[in-house]
Design an enzyme around this catalytic site. Structure first.
Site, PDB file in Angstrom:
ATOM      1  N   PRO A  81      35.861  48.811  34.338  1.00 51.85           N
ATOM      2  CA  PRO A  81      34.699  49.370  35.039  1.00 51.85           C
ATOM      3  C   PRO A  81      35.079  49.925  36.398  1.00 51.85           C
ATOM      4  O   PRO A  81      35.788  49.271  37.173  1.00 51.85           O
ATOM      5  CB  PRO A  81      33.766  48.168  35.167  1.00 51.85           C
ATOM      6  CG  PRO A  81      34.103  47.322  33.979  1.00 51.85           C
ATOM      7  CD  PRO A  81      35.583  47.468  33.803  1.00 51.85           C
ATOM      8  N   CYS A  82      34.605  51.130  36.699  1.00 53.66           N
ATOM      9  CA  CYS A  82      35.124  51.835  37.873  1.00 53.66           C
ATOM     10  C   CYS A  82      34.195  51.832  39.074  1.00 53.66           C
ATOM     11  O   CYS A  82      34.557  52.347  40.128  1.00 53.66           O
ATOM     12  CB  CYS A  82      35.432  53.291  37.501  1.00 53.66           C
ATOM     13  SG  CYS A  82      33.974  54.229  36.973  1.00 53.66           S
TER      14      CYS A  82
END
Length: 369
Positions: A81-82
């Site tokens: 997840p960024c």
């Protein structure tokens, strides 16, 4: 007989990365993600792979070993997840989602693959995330991996889209991490692909029934859009004055807006003869180059270099989210071919790993090598 290398895709989303890697000749054993629609899409397009839909922290070592069986895991890949690393918004390096990197590391410790590949936003190389990235690199080094990072531009690898992403490659000590050379553009052998080429690859049957869903419901915006040329949009007052008749102007006080502009360009048309801007997760961000409507999901997917045969599951909103979050298939395919060359000792690094800190935290200056 050529060896086939196996990989696990962690935080796989709908499977753009793994699909491209498989097109390069790699074999996907398992995809892991928490998004139900994305995993349904993954399963549909990876019929020979195992899948796990849920929180990776709930997938214990015994279960994952059971799913993989006695097959060797040569590579572990994925896009954690960024949000914690994003250049948009707060992007705090202490974001708890960053800890999901530790889950990626857990699988690396478990399977001891020959190599790893991580994809993330360019903000991962921003100075504010220096401590996070340094820790990630140190963890891999302690496990015996040489690790390197670059920002690669998707359009330089056959994707008709200006999309820049951080790619981290790591390999066991007997290998040297490196990155593929551009295949398209001034530094490649082929011209950059265009939106027109992407659209020409779409079969009529795959797109025709989606056009109705792509129509604008707001008649005023539809009238405004009819005045917007290819490659243009409305962000500043000067755009409004230049492109729209006065009766179609927005009812805003431009001087009261932050920086006297819209936060995002409105009515932004694509240009058929150029590359698209980065495809995002919202279906309302971009408009068709010549028709007065949004892009269809199939058109957005083609810009992300998904082939016609790749099918998506879920609502229109969900499908656009899957497409926008995906790694472009052609970029993934090029990476897959290069990873195999490394594993076959056919390439060596052009940059020493210890030099990465000299450039890693100046991502705005990064280009593919």
């Amino acid at each position: 007989m050529e060896k086939t290398y196996n990989f696990i895709d962690v935080f796989s989303g709908c499977g753009g990365l793994s699909y491209g890697l498989e097109q390069s000749g790699l074999n996907c054993l398992l995809g892991i993600d928490h998004d139900r629609d994305a995993m349904k899409t993954f399963e549909r397009n990876h019929p020979n792979s195992q899948s796990f839909c849920g929180d990776i922290r709930e997938l214990d070592n015994a279960k994952i070993m059971e799913m993989v069986g006695n097959q060797k895991v040569d590579l572990i890949v994925g896009g954690p997840p960024c949000q914690g690393f994003s250049t948009v918004g707060k992007g705090k390096s202490e974001d708890p989602r960053n800890l999901l990197f530790l889950e990626f590391l857990r699988l690396v410790k478990l399977f001891k693959p020959q190599g790893i590949l991580i994809e993330n936003v360019t903000g991962l190389l921003a100075k504010k995330n220096k401590d996070v990235l340094t820790r990630v690199f140190d963890e891999f080094h302690q496990l015996g991996y040489n690790v390197d990072a670059r920002v690669l531009s998707a359009e330089e690898f056959g994707v008709p889209e200006k999309r820049r992403r951080t790619i981290i490659v790591g390999f066991k000590d007997e290998f040297e991490p490196s990155f593929p050379n551009p295949t398209h553009g001034v530094r490649g052998s082929w011209p950059l692909k265009t939106v027109a080429e992407a659209f020409s690859s779409i079969s009529k049957d795959a797109n025709h029934h989606l056009v109705e869903k792509a129509q604008l419901k707001n008649e005023l915006d539809k009238k405004r859009l009819s005045h917007i040329p290819q490659g243009e949009g409305i962000r500043y007052q000067r755009d409004e004055i230049r492109l729209l008749p006065s009766e179609l102007h927005y009812n805003v006080n431009w001087q009261e807006l932050r920086e006297s502009r819209f936060r995002q360009t409105r009515l932004q048309r694509l240009n058929l003869e150029e590359q698209a801007p980065t495809i995002l997760t919202s279906r309302t961000m971009y408009f068709h180059p010549t028709e007065n409507r949004y892009l269809t999901a199939r058109e957005a997917a083609a810009i992300q270099s998904f082939p016609n045969e790749f099918s998506f599951e879920g609502s229109t909103t969900s499908v656009f989210k899957q497409i926008g979050n995906a790694v472009p298939v052609e970029l993934a395919k090029t990476l897959g071919l290069h990873l195999q060359k490394i594993l076959n000792h056919e390439v060596s690094s052009t940059n020493k790993v210890e030099d990465f800190k000299k450039y890693a935290f100046h991502y705005n200056k990064q280009i593919a090598i």
